[in-house]
Write an enzyme that holds these catalytic residues in place. Structure first.
Site, PDB file in Angstrom:
ATOM      1  N   ASP A 121       3.067  -4.772   7.962  1.00 52.21           N
ATOM      2  CA  ASP A 121       1.878  -3.933   7.811  1.00 52.21           C
ATOM      3  C   ASP A 121       0.672  -4.850   7.959  1.00 52.21           C
ATOM      4  O   ASP A 121       0.297  -5.568   7.033  1.00 52.21           O
ATOM      5  CB  ASP A 121       1.905  -3.263   6.434  1.00 52.21           C
ATOM      6  CG  ASP A 121       0.618  -2.508   6.141  1.00 52.21           C
ATOM      7  OD1 ASP A 121      -0.286  -2.512   7.012  1.00 52.21           O
ATOM      8  OD2 ASP A 121       0.517  -1.919   5.054  1.00 52.21           O
TER       9      ASP A 121
ATOM     10  N   GLN B 224      -4.374  -5.045   6.784  1.00 56.03           N
ATOM     11  CA  GLN B 224      -5.356  -5.971   6.212  1.00 56.03           C
ATOM     12  C   GLN B 224      -5.365  -7.318   6.917  1.00 56.03           C
ATOM     13  O   GLN B 224      -6.374  -8.013   6.898  1.00 56.03           O
ATOM     14  CB  GLN B 224      -5.068  -6.208   4.723  1.00 56.03           C
ATOM     15  CG  GLN B 224      -5.328  -5.007   3.837  1.00 56.03           C
ATOM     16  CD  GLN B 224      -6.773  -4.575   3.840  1.00 56.03           C
ATOM     17  OE1 GLN B 224      -7.679  -5.359   4.087  1.00 56.03           O
ATOM     18  NE2 GLN B 224      -7.001  -3.300   3.581  1.00 56.03           N
TER      19      GLN B 224
ATOM     20  N   LYS C 194     -10.442  -0.840  10.610  1.00 53.13           N
ATOM     21  CA  LYS C 194     -10.703  -1.966   9.707  1.00 53.13           C
ATOM     22  C   LYS C 194     -11.115  -3.216  10.485  1.00 53.13           C
ATOM     23  O   LYS C 194     -11.260  -4.289   9.915  1.00 53.13           O
ATOM     24  CB  LYS C 194      -9.456  -2.274   8.870  1.00 53.13           C
ATOM     25  CG  LYS C 194      -9.103  -1.167   7.864  1.00 53.13           C
ATOM     26  CD  LYS C 194      -7.967  -1.593   6.962  1.00 53.13           C
ATOM     27  CE  LYS C 194      -7.252  -0.439   6.318  1.00 53.13           C
ATOM     28  NZ  LYS C 194      -7.929   0.063   5.121  1.00 53.13           N
TER      29      LYS C 194
ATOM     30  N   CYS D 266      -4.772   2.488  -3.679  1.00 53.92           N
ATOM     31  CA  CYS D 266      -3.528   2.977  -3.081  1.00 53.92           C
ATOM     32  C   CYS D 266      -2.356   2.056  -3.375  1.00 53.92           C
ATOM     33  O   CYS D 266      -1.445   1.909  -2.544  1.00 53.92           O
ATOM     34  CB  CYS D 266      -3.666   3.170  -1.569  1.00 53.92           C
ATOM     35  SG  CYS D 266      -4.815   4.455  -1.150  1.00 53.92           S
TER      36      CYS D 266
ATOM     37  N   HIS E  16       0.871  -1.180   0.000  1.00 54.59           N
ATOM     38  CA  HIS E  16       0.000   0.000   0.000  1.00 54.59           C
ATOM     39  C   HIS E  16       0.909   1.232   0.000  1.00 54.59           C
ATOM     40  O   HIS E  16       2.011   1.174   0.556  1.00 54.59           O
ATOM     41  CB  HIS E  16      -0.819  -0.064   1.284  1.00 54.59           C
ATOM     42  CG  HIS E  16      -1.946   0.912   1.394  1.00 54.59           C
ATOM     43  ND1 HIS E  16      -1.757   2.217   1.764  1.00 54.59           N
ATOM     44  CD2 HIS E  16      -3.274   0.757   1.191  1.00 54.59           C
ATOM     45  CE1 HIS E  16      -2.929   2.825   1.800  1.00 54.59           C
ATOM     46  NE2 HIS E  16      -3.871   1.974   1.459  1.00 54.59           N
TER      47      HIS E  16
HETATM   48  C1  LIG Z   1      -2.334  -2.952   3.342  1.00 57.56           C
HETATM   49  C2  LIG Z   1      -2.670  -1.609   3.908  1.00 57.56           C
HETATM   50  N1  LIG Z   1      -1.734  -0.906   4.550  1.00 57.56           N
HETATM   51  C3  LIG Z   1      -1.994   0.282   5.091  1.00 57.56           C
HETATM   52  C4  LIG Z   1      -3.228   0.864   4.997  1.00 57.56           C
HETATM   53  C5  LIG Z   1      -3.417   2.207   5.573  1.00 57.56           C
HETATM   54  O1  LIG Z   1      -4.338   2.223   6.593  1.00 57.56           O
HETATM   55  P1  LIG Z   1      -4.716   3.615   7.239  1.00 57.56           P
HETATM   56  O2  LIG Z   1      -5.235   4.460   6.129  1.00 57.56           O
HETATM   57  O3  LIG Z   1      -5.774   3.269   8.240  1.00 57.56           O
HETATM   58  O4  LIG Z   1      -3.496   4.167   7.839  1.00 57.56           O
HETATM   59  C6  LIG Z   1      -4.246   0.175   4.339  1.00 57.56           C
HETATM   60  C7  LIG Z   1      -5.574   0.802   4.218  1.00 57.56           C
HETATM   61  O5  LIG Z   1      -6.229   0.768   3.239  1.00 57.56           O
HETATM   62  C8  LIG Z   1      -3.957  -1.085   3.771  1.00 57.56           C
HETATM   63  O6  LIG Z   1      -4.888  -1.756   3.106  1.00 57.56           O
END
Ligand SMILES: Cc1ncc(COP(=O)(O)O)c(C=O)c1O
Lengths: 419, 160
Positions: free
Chosen positions: A207, A210, A233, A373, A130
């Site tokens: 990370d 997800q 989430k 993203c 992401h």
């Molecule tokens: C794999 C992954 N990493 C990071 C994020 C970022 O999350 P946040 O926007 O809550 O910081 C997301 C959110 O869509 C994600 O899917």
């Protein structure tokens, strides 16, 4: 005597009663919420916790000596051990609250990264990260003249472990990798990654934005160094992210933001930092939402992460089957539900994902469309974007059927066009 | 009538399935300008030939959603062969039609373009419809500065 106990399936009908928004009607139809990878819906227990805090014991935390402040502090700090045990961490001091997963990654990059990354060092990433787990490392690499090294994916969109073996060398300082891809659903074999990293003296940041909401995780057993995730989430409110890090790492890291709460002593010209975790939590935190996050964890625990995972494997299996019955559709990512989270990214031949998303919305089906993203991954796949349906604890097979019916209608409304 | 029918009215689908003036133009009088919509992934290159204060030819090579593709197609049809003054008026009218709540007096040559009004209810998609027009504005600006001797090239137009 051996007692065989079958894992009980989720009672989605009962779970759905806890989520007020699932009663929403859109265009005269009941909402079919399939955008859980973007954010989950919230159970009334979590919503009530927020209003209960503001109605009954709203106060700033730490240092207060009146009743409300003590109650608020206690409720707030009680969430740390709860989160620690949720992810298998032994020490609640290792739980740091941020605004979201993104801020947690930035914290590590700005604090640990600035202190430890030197010119010529290598930061290893997967090609399906992401933007949140890519841009902070780009910023650090630029500042330090370090290099970003990208691993490979297999044909199926799984992480190619061989490419990690090849990439690791004495300059490899950290691997930052997702637990589960928000586009392909691919689950990364973290134990293998961490074992390889460890034998090379390389740290691992996972990370879990997800993964953590859907798959039980044990940071100690897996052997990672940092884990980040976002409560929104996983049935929690927006505005709360979590950074877990090994205590000895966090203790050696400098604070990134200065202000109240992160200090121990302050003089006109200097300060001494507070202990972890508060060293990284400058200013008044998101008290109400952290407290409600604890309720979200209770909620998930009451269902059981293993049952949640089993439910999503079943849904994914069903969805893959239903998608295979559609004409002119491409589904991206692994096809084995055991290697994949509840995420189906797809395109209908000749149709732009935005058009697809717009038309299924007429049937009250909420999916996400676009690059999710992950622009570099889209470029690798030579795609403008995908449509994505993603599941959670309240998702039912009948909703997948509604999505499929709606997609057939899309093909009718928009027609088949050759690309 | 469901919104999707309204949004994807036949006119839009017709232009989407058979976009007019799709392709490239060549020659040293031809200007090319890129337009991108990072949110949606729409991408286009506008080829524009201006002579004697007239848009004598234009073409668009695009990759985008139905709204974007249809808007490109309709715009090229409406603008081709028109004087710069007329084109500027059209741009103004189109933008007003897309951005303002109530629009009367839509000129006759806007017959097809009017169908894009269905997009108004979806703010994220107004950008898809506007992208070719904003790219055209940059193209015209560049044509003008070229006519007055400047060698400055066009900037990429982005919706963000
Ligand atoms: C794999 C992954 N990493 C990071 C994020 C970022 O999350 P946040 O926007 O809550 O910081 C997301 C959110 O869509 C994600 O899917």
């Amino acid at each position: 005597m051996l007692v065989c106990r079958q894992m009980e399936a989720l009672d989605t009908a009962k779970i759905r009663q806890d989520f007020p928004v699932l009663q929403r009607m859109i265009n005269g139809k009941r909402l079919v919420y399939l955008d859980n990878a973007a954010t989950s819906q919230k159970p009334k227990q979590v919503i009530d916790a927020i209003s209960n805090y503001y109605s009954n014991y709203n106060a700033n935390i730490h240092r207060g000596i009146h009743t409300l402040s003590e109650e608020a502090t206690e409720a707030f700090e009680a969430v740390r051990p709860k989160l620690a045990s949720f992810i298998g961490a032994a020490d609640a001091r290792e739980i740091i609250f941020t605004r979201n997963a993104t801020e947690a990654i930035n914290l590590v990059a700005q604090s640990w990264g600035r202190q430890n990354i030197k010119e010529g060092d290598e930061i290893i990433l997967s090609p399906m990260e992401h933007h949140s787990n890519l841009v902070p490392w780009q910023m650090l690499a630029k500042e330090k003249n370090a290099r970003l090294v990208f691993l490979k994916l297999t044909e199926d969109g799984l992480l190619d472990i061989e490419s990690l073996k090849e990439a690791l060398n004495p300059k490899s300082k950290i691997i930052a990798v997702t637990q589960m891809s928000n586009v392909l659903g691919s689950i990364v074999p973290l134990e293998e990654v961490c074992a390889l990293a460890k034998s090379n003296g390389t740290l691992v940041l996972v990370d879990g934005a997800q993964g953590v909401p859907h798959i039980a995780i044990d940071v100690k057993k897996t052997g990672m160094d940092f884990l980040v995730f976002s409560m929104h989430k996983m049935c929690g409110p927006t505005g709360v992210g979590v950074l877990w890090g090994k205590a000895e790492l966090l203790e050696a890291m400098p604070p990134v933001m200065g202000g109240g709460d992160m200090i121990s002593m302050v003089w006109r010209d200097r300060y001494t930092p507070n202990q972890i975790p508060w060293k990284f939590e400058a200013g008044t935190p998101n008290i109400a939402d952290v407290i409600a996050s604890g309720v979200a964890i209770d909620y998930l625990n009451s269902i059981g992460m293993d049952r949640i995972r089993a439910h999503e494997i079943e849904l994914t299996d069903y969805a893959l089957k239903r998608f295979s019955e559609l004409k002119d559709v491409t589904v991206y990512g692994p096809k084995d539900p055991a290697l994949k989270g509840g995420v189906i990214s797809f395109n209908l031949k000749g149709l732009h994902p935005h058009d697809v998303g717009q038309v299924v919305n007429e049937d009250a089906v909420a999916i996400r469309v676009g690059h999710h993203c992950c622009q570099p991954l889209m470029r690798d796949l030579d795609l403008m974007g995908t449509a994505r349906a993603s599941f959670y604890i309240y998702t039912e097979k009948s909703e997948i059927d509604l999505l499929i019916d709606s997609l057939i209608n899309v093909q009718k409304v928009l027609g088949h066009v050759a690309l | 009538m469901s919104l999707s029918d309204e949004l994807y009215r036949e006119t839009i689908l017709d232009h989407y399935h058979n976009p007019r003036n799709q392709g490239t133009l060549e020659g040293d009088k031809v200007l090319s300008v890129e337009g991108v919509n990072p949110l949606c992934g729409d991408e286009l290159v506008l080829y524009l030939k201006v002579e004697n204060d007239k848009v004598v030819d234009l073409a668009i090579k695009s990759r985008g959603c139905s709204i974007n593709t249809a808007s490109c197609s309709m715009m090229t049809e409406a603008v081709k062969g028109q004087s710069l003054a007329q084109v500027e008026e059209m741009i103004e009218t189109f933008k007003n039609m897309m951005m303002k709540p109530e629009v009367q007096d839509i000129p006759e040559e806007f017959e097809d373009l009017e169908a894009l009004q269905g997009v108004k209810k979806y703010p994220v998609r107004i950008k898809c419809a506007l992208l070719p027009w904003n790219t055209l504005i940059e193209g015209l600006r560049c044509a003008e500065s070229r006519a007055s001797g400047s060698t400055e090239g066009p900037k990429t137009v982005s919706t963000e």
